[in-house]
Motif scaffolding. Structure first.
Motif, mmCIF file in Angstrom:
data_model
loop_
_atom_site.group_PDB
_atom_site.id
_atom_site.type_symbol
_atom_site.label_atom_id
_atom_site.label_comp_id
_atom_site.label_asym_id
_atom_site.label_seq_id
_atom_site.Cartn_x
_atom_site.Cartn_y
_atom_site.Cartn_z
ATOM 1 N N ILE A 40 0.795 -1.361 -0.077
ATOM 2 C CA ILE A 40 -0.233 0.168 -0.009
ATOM 3 C C ILE A 40 0.918 1.269 0.054
ATOM 4 C CG2 ILE A 40 -1.684 1.299 1.341
ATOM 5 C CD1 ILE A 40 -2.813 -1.320 2.531
ATOM 6 N N GLY A 41 1.902 1.198 0.655
ATOM 7 C CA GLY A 41 2.905 2.247 0.759
ATOM 8 C C GLY A 41 3.486 2.444 -0.656
ATOM 9 N N MET A 42 3.653 1.344 -1.139
ATOM 10 C CA MET A 42 4.175 1.712 -2.758
ATOM 11 C C MET A 42 3.436 2.332 -3.616
ATOM 12 S SD MET A 42 5.588 -1.472 -5.347
ATOM 13 C CE MET A 42 4.001 -2.190 -5.105
ATOM 14 N N PHE A 92 2.960 10.206 -5.033
ATOM 15 C CA PHE A 92 3.675 11.597 -4.919
ATOM 16 C C PHE A 92 4.874 11.725 -5.737
ATOM 17 C CE2 PHE A 92 2.031 11.159 -0.435
ATOM 18 C CZ PHE A 92 1.388 12.557 -0.350
ATOM 19 N N LYS A 93 5.574 10.663 -6.413
ATOM 20 C CA LYS A 93 6.463 10.695 -7.367
ATOM 21 C C LYS A 93 6.139 10.944 -8.740
ATOM 22 C CE LYS A 93 11.111 10.388 -8.195
ATOM 23 N NZ LYS A 93 12.144 11.260 -7.826
ATOM 24 N N ILE A 102 11.480 -3.069 -5.027
ATOM 25 C CA ILE A 102 12.769 -3.100 -4.143
ATOM 26 C C ILE A 102 12.135 -2.106 -2.964
ATOM 27 C CG2 ILE A 102 15.127 -2.439 -3.773
ATOM 28 C CD1 ILE A 102 15.404 -2.469 -6.800
ATOM 29 N N ALA A 103 11.549 -1.145 -3.221
ATOM 30 C CA ALA A 103 11.205 -0.313 -1.910
ATOM 31 C C ALA A 103 9.967 -1.195 -1.279
ATOM 32 C CB ALA A 103 10.432 1.000 -2.726
ATOM 33 N N MET A 104 9.212 -1.941 -1.894
ATOM 34 C CA MET A 104 8.142 -2.743 -1.167
ATOM 35 C C MET A 104 8.895 -3.631 -0.216
ATOM 36 S SD MET A 104 5.217 -5.090 -2.598
ATOM 37 C CE MET A 104 6.265 -6.497 -2.797
ATOM 38 N N ALA A 105 9.851 -4.405 -0.559
ATOM 39 C CA ALA A 105 10.539 -5.388 0.123
ATOM 40 C C ALA A 105 11.258 -4.959 1.154
ATOM 41 C CB ALA A 105 11.561 -6.114 -0.869
ATOM 42 N N VAL A 154 8.440 6.225 1.097
ATOM 43 C CA VAL A 154 9.822 7.069 1.034
ATOM 44 C C VAL A 154 10.660 6.174 0.158
ATOM 45 C CG1 VAL A 154 11.719 8.053 2.189
ATOM 46 C CG2 VAL A 154 9.558 8.132 3.325
ATOM 47 N N ALA A 155 10.918 5.216 0.050
ATOM 48 C CA ALA A 155 11.867 4.328 -0.569
ATOM 49 C C ALA A 155 11.548 4.459 -2.063
ATOM 50 C CB ALA A 155 11.882 2.831 -0.342
ATOM 51 N N THR A 156 10.062 4.158 -2.444
ATOM 52 C CA THR A 156 9.520 4.337 -3.622
ATOM 53 C C THR A 156 9.855 5.565 -4.262
ATOM 54 O OG1 THR A 156 7.679 2.698 -3.198
ATOM 55 C CG2 THR A 156 7.303 4.181 -4.880
ATOM 56 N N TYR A 157 9.488 6.747 -3.448
ATOM 57 C CA TYR A 157 9.801 8.083 -4.020
ATOM 58 C C TYR A 157 11.050 8.167 -4.291
ATOM 59 C CZ TYR A 157 9.653 12.884 -4.095
ATOM 60 O OH TYR A 157 9.646 14.532 -4.586
ATOM 61 N N ILE A 158 12.039 7.746 -3.399
ATOM 62 C CA ILE A 158 13.563 7.802 -3.874
ATOM 63 C C ILE A 158 14.135 7.081 -4.899
ATOM 64 C CG2 ILE A 158 15.945 7.433 -2.634
ATOM 65 C CD1 ILE A 158 14.723 8.018 0.007
ATOM 66 N N LEU A 159 13.846 5.804 -4.941
ATOM 67 C CA LEU A 159 14.205 5.111 -6.002
ATOM 68 C C LEU A 159 13.500 5.310 -7.295
ATOM 69 C CD1 LEU A 159 14.158 1.514 -4.148
ATOM 70 C CD2 LEU A 159 16.243 2.671 -4.675
#
Length: 477
Positions: free
Chosen positions: A345-347, A353-354, A393-396, A451-456
């Motif tokens: 869900i965070g992904m 946002f990205k 990757i972000a989800m993991a 956050v990781a999804t946004y960064i990656l």
């Protein structure tokens, strides 16, 4: 001016007008122009046309990557420029043969899976929305409709109409992706779901095929790997029979012979493959969990959604249910699956946002709502994860962090219930501390994943081009 006409007008203007075009055609994703003088074209200006994903120079053509909308743009270009419309050409005619390496093989496999699954998103979204409405109106939330009401039953089976028959839809899209017979592709799914075969589950262990081979009897509903593997093999089988069967007999005998070969291949090899691999992986994870403690829980949190997507998770679920029935609580799979769900869900939230494209942002926030309210994560897994890859990757990472926290604090569930935000009700029986740490673990997974999804990232122009080109046949058959 209509959108496609606007794209066509801009293209014609920036390539030097219709006078600079000697021939125009298109394939599945690209507008292909033979220009008299390519030097006068400013590639950067063409790339900036709204609706254009990129450009390529190949085979003496100036190729403008549009995506699935290219047939409409091509028609508008022909009408505006006065060109004769031609039939679409093969997408991969001008692609050089790639040298097979582990990297290219892995990339081809991912592109095949992605190109097959992303075509399912419209049906998946529609079905998930029915499930979301069901959850909101049903006993779990507003309690406006009961489980025995016609409204509840209707909403429920419309959702199931897609996800239960997922192997059938996937058989179609996989065959379409590879250029194989789509009806035979669908049959790879229907054979696994036909009532006579499903009815054998629990009553016998094997089914004899052609009086020689034994096929394991199991439930393959909502499975992914068996059909994807079967359709890929089917493409080669069909191509082989097309070469040896005379044209006058091909209409009858090519599909017949292909199906005759694929029935034992599907039932005896492809279908059991996912089950065997899943059992091996899950049993290994259970063994790891017996001595790995909270680290093992974190690993499951990182891998859980991948196991579910591939149909390799039943062993872990049975292990969790057995533990829960014997002890009244379960502290291995439950916190890990919760973290994994909220990481998915965070992904969707991070993608929202990205992303810059308004349509994609709207899709992502829809995936988020469907997950948090309806408990349906398939949308974001296929719509964001498979489409752009990096968000996986972000989800993991998010699933690992959230499950690690829950594992460290010994969070456990007393029952397996909802998969939406009400999943935390399963932690209430463990007391306030158990509930609070369970919620924190889920929120950590969601936030870290977002956050990781946004960064990656992975949503930039190059990735959009890649996503469009993933619709091309990449596993040549």
């Amino acid at each position: 001016m209509e959108k496609n006409q606007q794209i066509a007008a801009s293209v014609l203007e920036l390539v030097g007008g219709k006078e600079n075009i000697s021939f125009v055609t298109h394939c599945m994703t690209r507008l292909r122009l033979n220009l008299k003088d390519e030097s006068i074209v400013d590639d950067e200006k063409v790339k900036k046309i709204k609706g254009v994903l990129g450009i390529a120079h190949s085979g003496g053509q100036y190729q403008i990557i549009i995506g699935q909308n290219v047939p409409k743009v091509y028609k508008a270009v022909c009408e505006t420029g006065g060109f004769q419309q031609e039939a679409a050409i093969e997408e991969n005619l001008d692609q050089p043969k790639e040298k097979l390496t582990l990297k290219t093989i892995g990339s081809n496999i991912m592109n095949y899976m992605s190109g097959s699954m992303t075509q399912l998103i419209p049906g998946m979204i529609a079905a998930a929305m029915f499930k979301t409405v069901l959850v909101v109106l049903g006993p779990d939330m507003l309690n406006l409709i009961g489980v025995e009401s016609d409204a509840y039953i209707l909403l429920d089976f419309v959702y199931d109409a897609f996800f239960y028959f997922l192997p059938v839809f996937l058989g179609y899209t996989a065959a379409k992706k590879l250029g194989a017979n789509v009806v035979l592709g669908m049959m790879m799914g229907t054979i696994l779901l036909v009532p006579d075969f499903v009815a054998l589950v629990g009553s016998k262990e094997t089914l004899t095929v052609y009086g020689v081979l034994n096929a394991p009897v199991a439930s393959y509903g909502q499975s992914v790997l068996p059909v994807l593997l079967a359709v890929w093999i089917m493409g080669y089988v069909e191509k082989g029979f097309k070469k040896i069967v005379p044209d006058v007999l091909s209409t009858v005998f090519v599909p017949t012979f292909t199906l005759a070969v694929m029935v034992p291949v599907l039932l005896c090899i492809c279908a059991p493959f996912g089950s065997y691999v899943g059992d091996f992986i899950c049993n290994g994870l259970i063994t790891f969990g017996n001595f790995g403690g909270f680290l093992a829980i974190a690993v499951i949190g990182a891998l859980w959604e991948f196991l579910v997507m591939s149909g390799m998770h039943p062993v872990l679920i049975m292990f969790a249910m057995t533990t829960m029935m014997e002890t009244g609580k379960e502290a291995f799979l439950s916190p890990a699956a919760t973290a994994a769900t909220f990481a998915a869900i965070g992904m969707a939230l991070g993608a929202f946002f990205k992303q810059k494209n308004k349509e994609e942002k709207a899709e992502s926030i829809g995936y988020f709502v469907s997950g948090i309210v309806g408990g349906v994560t398939e949308l974001v897994l296929f719509g964001v994860g498979f489409r752009y890859k990096k968000p996986f990757i972000a989800m993991a990472i998010g699933g690992f962090v959230g499950a690690l926290y829950a594992g460290i604090f010994g969070v456990y569930a007393s029952f397996i219930g909802a998969t939406n935000f009400m999943i935390f009700l399963g932690y209430v029986a463990g007391g306030t501390s158990n509930l609070v740490h369970g919620i924190i673990g889920g929120l950590l997974a969601l936030i870290v994943s977002a956050v990781a999804t946004y960064i990656l990232g992975g949503f930039e122009e190059e990735d959009e081009i890649e996503a469009a080109e993933e619709l091309e046949p990449v596993l040549e058959i």
